[in-house]
Write a protein that holds these residues in place. Structure first.
Motif, PDB file in Angstrom:
ATOM      1  N   ASP A 126       0.813  -1.209   0.000  1.00 35.24           N
ATOM      2  CA  ASP A 126       0.000   0.000   0.000  1.00 35.24           C
ATOM      3  C   ASP A 126       0.852   1.267   0.000  1.00 35.24           C
ATOM      4  O   ASP A 126       0.381   2.336  -0.374  1.00 35.24           O
ATOM      5  CB  ASP A 126      -0.930   0.005   1.216  1.00 35.24           C
ATOM      6  N   ASN A 127       2.128   1.145   0.396  1.00 35.27           N
ATOM      7  CA  ASN A 127       3.033   2.295   0.417  1.00 35.27           C
ATOM      8  C   ASN A 127       3.959   2.344  -0.793  1.00 35.27           C
ATOM      9  O   ASN A 127       4.770   3.260  -0.916  1.00 35.27           O
ATOM     10  CB  ASN A 127       3.877   2.287   1.697  1.00 35.27           C
ATOM     11  N   PHE A 128       3.841   1.366  -1.688  1.00 33.11           N
ATOM     12  CA  PHE A 128       4.714   1.282  -2.858  1.00 33.11           C
ATOM     13  C   PHE A 128       4.365   2.378  -3.856  1.00 33.11           C
ATOM     14  O   PHE A 128       3.198   2.666  -4.111  1.00 33.11           O
ATOM     15  CB  PHE A 128       4.571  -0.092  -3.504  1.00 33.11           C
ATOM     16  N   LEU A 129       5.424   2.986  -4.463  1.00 34.53           N
ATOM     17  CA  LEU A 129       5.226   4.072  -5.425  1.00 34.53           C
ATOM     18  C   LEU A 129       5.732   3.751  -6.817  1.00 34.53           C
ATOM     19  O   LEU A 129       5.030   3.960  -7.796  1.00 34.53           O
ATOM     20  CB  LEU A 129       5.929   5.344  -4.928  1.00 34.53           C
ATOM     21  N   TRP A 130       6.972   3.261  -6.945  1.00 34.57           N
ATOM     22  CA  TRP A 130       7.570   3.128  -8.265  1.00 34.57           C
ATOM     23  C   TRP A 130       8.762   2.170  -8.246  1.00 34.57           C
ATOM     24  O   TRP A 130       9.273   1.810  -7.192  1.00 34.57           O
ATOM     25  CB  TRP A 130       8.047   4.490  -8.800  1.00 34.57           C
ATOM     26  N   VAL A 131       9.172   1.776  -9.468  1.00 32.71           N
ATOM     27  CA  VAL A 131      10.429   1.055  -9.685  1.00 32.71           C
ATOM     28  C   VAL A 131      11.283   1.888 -10.628  1.00 32.71           C
ATOM     29  O   VAL A 131      10.785   2.390 -11.641  1.00 32.71           O
ATOM     30  CB  VAL A 131      10.207  -0.327 -10.342  1.00 32.71           C
ATOM     31  N   LYS A 132      12.544   2.054 -10.279  1.00 31.00           N
ATOM     32  CA  LYS A 132      13.483   2.712 -11.184  1.00 31.00           C
ATOM     33  C   LYS A 132      14.620   1.751 -11.512  1.00 31.00           C
ATOM     34  O   LYS A 132      15.103   1.036 -10.643  1.00 31.00           O
ATOM     35  CB  LYS A 132      14.042   3.997 -10.560  1.00 31.00           C
ATOM     36  N   VAL A 133      15.020   1.753 -12.774  1.00 24.88           N
ATOM     37  CA  VAL A 133      16.176   0.979 -13.218  1.00 24.88           C
ATOM     38  C   VAL A 133      17.173   1.950 -13.833  1.00 24.88           C
ATOM     39  O   VAL A 133      16.819   2.704 -14.745  1.00 24.88           O
ATOM     40  CB  VAL A 133      15.769  -0.113 -14.222  1.00 24.88           C
ATOM     41  N   GLN A 134      18.376   1.956 -13.290  1.00 24.69           N
ATOM     42  CA  GLN A 134      19.395   2.933 -13.703  1.00 24.69           C
ATOM     43  C   GLN A 134      18.856   4.364 -13.572  1.00 24.69           C
ATOM     44  O   GLN A 134      19.172   5.233 -14.379  1.00 24.69           O
ATOM     45  CB  GLN A 134      19.852   2.665 -15.139  1.00 24.69           C
TER      46      GLN A 134
END
Length: 199
Positions: free
Chosen positions: A106-114
């Motif tokens: 519920d607190n997750f926002l995003w995934v970033k790669v590099q």
């Protein structure tokens, strides 16, 4: 007497109402709202609050809003990848990759790669704490190299790496490859990225 094609809604339900002359108040397709996932409207910065909301997946009514507090100095690496960290995958593999992080979904926002945000069409997410599965399409388009993956939450982040090798014999040397050309997306555009000078 045909119903309006747009949705009418209140706090709990949505429906199609008849709006033509002679309507007797009959409605069609009435149902309870279906709550979707959080949608981030504005990411928080160190000094500025952000905002996110949940909406009905059927009619689009906004059901919840939440302020994301400015990260300040408290935004730090506090989450751990408890399963699927530092995986090594052969280039072109026709497979998904699943990573399990100990932060609450519920607190997750995003995934970033590099450092680039990955569009949500390239992964699914489910609870328990946070289980992210990257699609075959995304994994098969990654070039050989070592990718730093960062998982953002409202109050902190976690990190791991994903290593793509040309063949199974390349595993031993894969740790030395960094910043390769890969499929990166920001917003809704697919953006192939080449290494910058000095990377």
């Amino acid at each position: 007497m045909l119903p309006d094609t747009s949705w009418t809604h209140d706090a709990t339900h949505h429906w199609h109402a008849c709006t033509s002359s002679g309507c007797d108040g009959t409605v069609q397709d009435k149902g309870e709202h279906t709550e979707g996932q959080w949608i981030v409207d504005q990411m928080p910065t160190e000094t500025t609050d952000g905002m996110r909301h949940k909406e009905c997946t059927v009619c689009g009514r906004i059901l919840k809003t939440q302020t994301l507090s400015a990260t300040g100095l408290s935004y730090r690496e506090i989450y751990v990848v408890i399963k699927g960290s530092n995986q090594t995958i052969q280039k072109g593999a026709d497979r998904t990759v699943t990573i399990h992080i100990d932060g609450e979904l519920d607190n997750f926002l995003w995934v970033k790669v590099q450092g680039m945000t990955i569009e949500e069409k390239y992964y699914t997410r489910k609870s328990g704490s946070t289980i992210l599965t990257f699609t075959e399409e995304y994994i098969s388009n990654l070039a050989a190299g070592t990718y730093e993956m960062t998982f953002g939450y409202t109050n902190g982040y976690g990190r791991t790496t994903l290593i793509i090798v040309d063949s199974v014999d390349s595993v031993a040397s894969s740790q030395n490859w960094t910043n390769p050309t890969m499929l990166l997306v920001e917003g809704h555009a697919d953006m192939p990225r080449s290494p910058k000078t000095g990377e």
